[in-house]
Design a protein around this motif. Structure first.
Motif, PDB file in Angstrom:
ATOM      1  N   ARG A   1       0.835  -1.206   0.000  1.00 31.68           N
ATOM      2  CA  ARG A   1       0.000   0.000   0.000  1.00 31.68           C
ATOM      3  C   ARG A   1       0.865   1.250   0.000  1.00 31.68           C
ATOM      4  O   ARG A   1       0.558   2.224  -0.687  1.00 31.68           O
TER       5      ARG A   1
ATOM      6  N   GLU B   1       1.979   1.841  -3.514  1.00 27.38           N
ATOM      7  CA  GLU B   1       0.847   2.329  -4.314  1.00 27.38           C
ATOM      8  C   GLU B   1       0.574   3.800  -4.045  1.00 27.38           C
ATOM      9  O   GLU B   1       0.375   4.590  -4.984  1.00 27.38           O
ATOM     10  N   LEU B   2       0.535   4.193  -2.788  1.00 27.91           N
ATOM     11  CA  LEU B   2       0.215   5.576  -2.431  1.00 27.91           C
ATOM     12  C   LEU B   2       1.307   6.541  -2.886  1.00 27.91           C
ATOM     13  O   LEU B   2       1.015   7.623  -3.404  1.00 27.91           O
TER      14      LEU B   2
ATOM     15  N   ALA C   1       1.202   6.881  -6.673  1.00 21.80           N
ATOM     16  CA  ALA C   1       0.016   7.644  -7.080  1.00 21.80           C
ATOM     17  C   ALA C   1       0.099   9.093  -6.593  1.00 21.80           C
ATOM     18  O   ALA C   1      -0.764   9.908  -6.928  1.00 21.80           O
ATOM     19  N   LYS C   2       1.135   9.382  -5.804  1.00 20.19           N
ATOM     20  CA  LYS C   2       1.311  10.707  -5.194  1.00 20.19           C
ATOM     21  C   LYS C   2       0.099  11.069  -4.337  1.00 20.19           C
ATOM     22  O   LYS C   2      -0.312  12.221  -4.258  1.00 20.19           O
ATOM     23  N   ASP C   3      -0.449  10.065  -3.690  1.00 22.39           N
ATOM     24  CA  ASP C   3      -1.615  10.217  -2.823  1.00 22.39           C
ATOM     25  C   ASP C   3      -1.151  10.213  -1.363  1.00 22.39           C
ATOM     26  O   ASP C   3      -1.613   9.429  -0.532  1.00 22.39           O
TER      27      ASP C   3
ATOM     28  N   ASP D   1      -1.549  12.035   1.226  1.00 23.25           N
ATOM     29  CA  ASP D   1      -2.441  12.313   2.346  1.00 23.25           C
ATOM     30  C   ASP D   1      -3.130  11.065   2.881  1.00 23.25           C
ATOM     31  O   ASP D   1      -3.735  11.107   3.954  1.00 23.25           O
ATOM     32  N   LYS D   2      -3.020   9.945   2.181  1.00 23.90           N
ATOM     33  CA  LYS D   2      -3.590   8.679   2.658  1.00 23.90           C
ATOM     34  C   LYS D   2      -2.557   7.804   3.368  1.00 23.90           C
ATOM     35  O   LYS D   2      -2.826   6.641   3.672  1.00 23.90           O
TER      36      LYS D   2
ATOM     37  N   HIS E   1       5.176  15.511  -0.087  1.00 17.14           N
ATOM     38  CA  HIS E   1       4.654  16.513  -1.014  1.00 17.14           C
ATOM     39  C   HIS E   1       5.789  17.365  -1.577  1.00 17.14           C
ATOM     40  O   HIS E   1       5.827  17.643  -2.781  1.00 17.14           O
TER      41      HIS E   1
ATOM     42  N   GLY F   1       6.054  15.538  -4.833  1.00 17.87           N
ATOM     43  CA  GLY F   1       4.770  16.073  -5.283  1.00 17.87           C
ATOM     44  C   GLY F   1       4.841  16.844  -6.587  1.00 17.87           C
ATOM     45  O   GLY F   1       5.903  16.946  -7.221  1.00 17.87           O
TER      46      GLY F   1
END
Length: 151
Positions: free
Chosen positions: A19, A22-23, A26-28, A30-31, A64, A68
């Motif tokens: 995970r 993946e995060l 995905a540049k996600d 904040d999760k 970020h 980011g």
């Protein structure tokens, strides 16, 4: 701990690392509460071999800044392997190899940075699942331009 519980926990812990990849890719960022405990702190030894400690919020802010959309880093591909897991009740201790490729942007457009290293972590079982609460991050080998973001 019985064998079935060990393999169930080990699988869940491996999924935390997957995970994470993946995060980040995905540049996600904040999760990343799906990976790191709120009081998480780490000892990050990057290419500069400097030491710093992070809360989850400061880690997310750093992601970020360094990976980011406003950074010099474009697409990434993070991979993990060679999971070594020791479980002691609601704590786990791991050593996991990583390989990551980063595509440059801006002044590094067209260049790739590849990194190989290890995550040596302590995880804690929470009501939401296993979470990293301590991390020792070591880059063993780097190839390509290394961009550091001022703290």
């Amino acid at each position: 701990m019985n064998e079935l519980q060990f393999f169930s926990d080990k699988h869940q812990i491996e999924q935390v690392y997957i995970r994470y990849c993946e995060l980040v890719d995905a540049k996600d960022f904040d999760k990343l509460d799906q990976v790191f405990a709120a009081d998480k702190y780490g000892y990050y030894w990057g290419a500069s071999r400097t030491h710093s400690e992070h809360t989850r919020d400061s880690l997310i802010a750093g992601m970020h800044a360094s990976l980011g959309p406003d950074s010099l880093c474009g697409a990434t591909a993070h991979n993990v392997s060679n999971f070594r897991v020791r479980i002691d009740g609601d704590r786990a201790f791991t050593k996991v190899n990583f390989f990551a490729v980063h595509r440059g942007r801006g002044q590094f457009d067209g260049e790739l940075c590849s990194q190989w290293g290890t995550y040596e972590d302590e995880l804690v079982r929470t009501p939401q699942g296993w979470r990293v609460c301590k991390r020792n991050y070591t880059n063993i080998l780097n190839e390509g331009p290394i961009v550091t973001v001022p703290a």
